[in-house]
Scaffold this motif. Structure first.
Motif, PDB file in Angstrom:
ATOM      1  N   ALA A 143       0.835  -1.210   0.000  1.00 15.12           N
ATOM      2  CA  ALA A 143       0.000   0.000   0.000  1.00 15.12           C
ATOM      3  C   ALA A 143       0.868   1.258   0.000  1.00 15.12           C
ATOM      4  CB  ALA A 143      -0.940   0.001   1.205  1.00 15.12           C
ATOM      5  N   ALA A 144       1.968   1.230   0.738  1.00 18.37           N
ATOM      6  CA  ALA A 144       2.881   2.379   0.771  1.00 18.37           C
ATOM      7  C   ALA A 144       3.476   2.631  -0.608  1.00 18.37           C
ATOM      8  CB  ALA A 144       3.989   2.141   1.796  1.00 18.37           C
ATOM      9  N   PHE A 145       3.913   1.557  -1.268  1.00 15.58           N
ATOM     10  CA  PHE A 145       4.471   1.734  -2.610  1.00 15.58           C
ATOM     11  C   PHE A 145       3.400   2.141  -3.615  1.00 15.58           C
ATOM     12  CE2 PHE A 145       8.221  -0.661  -1.035  1.00 15.58           C
ATOM     13  CZ  PHE A 145       9.175   0.301  -1.353  1.00 15.58           C
ATOM     14  N   TYR A 146       2.175   1.693  -3.427  1.00 19.39           N
ATOM     15  CA  TYR A 146       1.081   2.174  -4.273  1.00 19.39           C
ATOM     16  C   TYR A 146       0.979   3.698  -4.161  1.00 19.39           C
ATOM     17  CZ  TYR A 146      -3.508   3.539  -5.857  1.00 19.39           C
ATOM     18  OH  TYR A 146      -4.522   4.200  -6.494  1.00 19.39           O
ATOM     19  N   ARG A 147       0.946   4.178  -2.926  1.00 19.75           N
ATOM     20  CA  ARG A 147       0.869   5.636  -2.712  1.00 19.75           C
ATOM     21  C   ARG A 147       2.036   6.339  -3.396  1.00 19.75           C
ATOM     22  NH1 ARG A 147      -3.429   8.238   0.217  1.00 19.75           N
ATOM     23  NH2 ARG A 147      -4.420   6.582   1.377  1.00 19.75           N
ATOM     24  N   PHE A 148       3.218   5.770  -3.254  1.00 20.91           N
ATOM     25  CA  PHE A 148       4.414   6.381  -3.836  1.00 20.91           C
ATOM     26  C   PHE A 148       4.307   6.429  -5.365  1.00 20.91           C
ATOM     27  CE2 PHE A 148       8.627   5.840  -5.754  1.00 20.91           C
ATOM     28  CZ  PHE A 148       9.223   7.018  -5.346  1.00 20.91           C
ATOM     29  N   TYR A 149       4.036   5.291  -5.980  1.00 23.12           N
ATOM     30  CA  TYR A 149       4.021   5.224  -7.445  1.00 23.12           C
ATOM     31  C   TYR A 149       2.809   5.912  -8.061  1.00 23.12           C
ATOM     32  CZ  TYR A 149       7.987   2.041  -7.653  1.00 23.12           C
ATOM     33  OH  TYR A 149       9.238   1.501  -7.557  1.00 23.12           O
ATOM     34  N   MET A 150       1.639   5.692  -7.499  1.00 24.59           N
ATOM     35  CA  MET A 150       0.423   6.177  -8.135  1.00 24.59           C
ATOM     36  C   MET A 150       0.076   7.616  -7.767  1.00 24.59           C
ATOM     37  SD  MET A 150      -0.227   3.675 -10.024  1.00 24.59           S
ATOM     38  CE  MET A 150      -1.787   4.189 -10.701  1.00 24.59           C
ATOM     39  N   GLU A 151       0.477   8.046  -6.602  1.00 24.76           N
ATOM     40  CA  GLU A 151       0.074   9.385  -6.185  1.00 24.76           C
ATOM     41  C   GLU A 151       1.241  10.361  -6.133  1.00 24.76           C
ATOM     42  OE1 GLU A 151      -2.401   9.096  -2.713  1.00 24.76           O
ATOM     43  OE2 GLU A 151      -3.368   7.304  -3.526  1.00 24.76           O
ATOM     44  N   TYR A 152       2.404   9.906  -5.735  1.00 21.88           N
ATOM     45  CA  TYR A 152       3.554  10.820  -5.632  1.00 21.88           C
ATOM     46  C   TYR A 152       4.246  10.980  -6.981  1.00 21.88           C
ATOM     47  CZ  TYR A 152       7.969  12.840  -4.198  1.00 21.88           C
ATOM     48  OH  TYR A 152       9.067  13.649  -4.084  1.00 21.88           O
ATOM     49  N   LEU A 153       4.680   9.857  -7.587  1.00 15.74           N
ATOM     50  CA  LEU A 153       5.406   9.958  -8.860  1.00 15.74           C
ATOM     51  C   LEU A 153       4.532  10.461  -9.997  1.00 15.74           C
ATOM     52  CD1 LEU A 153       7.855   6.928  -9.057  1.00 15.74           C
ATOM     53  CD2 LEU A 153       8.332   9.303  -8.489  1.00 15.74           C
ATOM     54  N   GLN A 154       3.266  10.041 -10.038  1.00 15.71           N
ATOM     55  CA  GLN A 154       2.392  10.488 -11.124  1.00 15.71           C
ATOM     56  C   GLN A 154       2.053  11.969 -11.027  1.00 15.71           C
ATOM     57  OE1 GLN A 154      -0.941   8.015 -12.066  1.00 15.71           O
ATOM     58  NE2 GLN A 154       0.359   6.369 -12.778  1.00 15.71           N
ATOM     59  N   GLN A 155       2.240  12.545  -9.849  1.00 10.76           N
ATOM     60  CA  GLN A 155       2.009  13.991  -9.705  1.00 10.76           C
ATOM     61  C   GLN A 155       3.267  14.771 -10.066  1.00 10.76           C
ATOM     62  OE1 GLN A 155       0.462  14.805  -5.810  1.00 10.76           O
ATOM     63  NE2 GLN A 155      -1.365  13.557  -6.124  1.00 10.76           N
ATOM     64  N   GLY A 156       4.328  14.058 -10.443  1.00  8.86           N
ATOM     65  CA  GLY A 156       5.548  14.700 -10.903  1.00  8.86           C
ATOM     66  C   GLY A 156       6.384  15.356  -9.830  1.00  8.86           C
ATOM     67  N   LYS A 157       6.302  14.818  -8.618  1.00  2.00           N
ATOM     68  CA  LYS A 157       7.069  15.433  -7.533  1.00  2.00           C
ATOM     69  C   LYS A 157       8.471  14.902  -7.490  1.00  2.00           C
ATOM     70  CE  LYS A 157       2.990  16.327  -4.865  1.00  2.00           C
ATOM     71  NZ  LYS A 157       2.233  16.120  -3.678  1.00  2.00           N
TER      72      LYS A 157
END
Length: 184
Positions: free
Chosen positions: A170-184
């Motif tokens: 779940a943590a990596f989901y947040r990282f890949y889907m929400e953090y990286l996809q937002q271009g941070k």
């Protein structure tokens, strides 16, 4: 018609230790009018930390988990103690379990670990540009090996079952889907 909250008729703590309290609730179903007993594990919040080095390596931990009686591959994490904020607990757990410290800590959000039987939240953080600052400071029930893996290997480790802890996934989901996809 959507489900409604149930009415709690009674609640009692059955036993507790440092990590959790076992509680039994009797609750009334608004749909059937019948009551049932539910066992709840009350716990302090938890934290998970994705530690990322400046070389895009993830600091992972191999550790023994008694529930499954196996060694698992995870990210650092643990309890939010009474004196801690979630961010403070994330930094403390990162240092204690790995010896690494961060230069920047970013919240990736929260999840309920298992709302059917638990009442707590798990906070997930990204620790950026972590570096080794000292030795591990493990408690008597921890046996942890620190390993570094390139960030681009994480999806494969999850797909192949090397990383199988649901909260870590779940943590990596947040990282890949929400953090990286937002271009941070």
């Amino acid at each position: 018609m959507p489900p409604k909250d149930w009415t709690v008729l009674s609640s009692r703590s059955d036993r507790s230790n440092r990590f959790l309290t076992l509680r039994t609730d009797r609750a009334l179903s608004p749909r059937t009018g019948l009551s049932s007993d539910f066992v709840v594990f009350e716990s302090s919040p938890w934290v998970n930390v994705i530690p990322l080095t400046s070389q895009n390596e993830v600091v992972l931990v191999h550790q023994y988990r008694h529930g499954t009686r196996t060694v698992t591959l995870e990210i650092p994490g643990g309890l939010v103690e009474d004196y801690d904020s979630p961010a403070g607990a994330a930094r403390r757990e990162l240092q204690e379990e790995t010896g690494y410290v961060d230069t920047s800590l970013i919240s990736l959000g929260t999840v309920y670990p298992n709302p059917a039987i638990q009442n707590n939240l798990c906070y997930t953080f990204l620790a950026k540009d972590v570096y080794l600052a000292g030795e591990q400071n493990l408690d008597k029930n921890e046996d942890i090996e620190v390993i570094l893996k390139p960030l681009d290997e994480i999806p494969k480790l999850i797909r192949e079952g090397d990383i199988s802890h649901a909260l870590v996934i779940a943590a990596f989901y947040r990282f890949y889907m929400e953090y990286l996809q937002q271009g941070k």
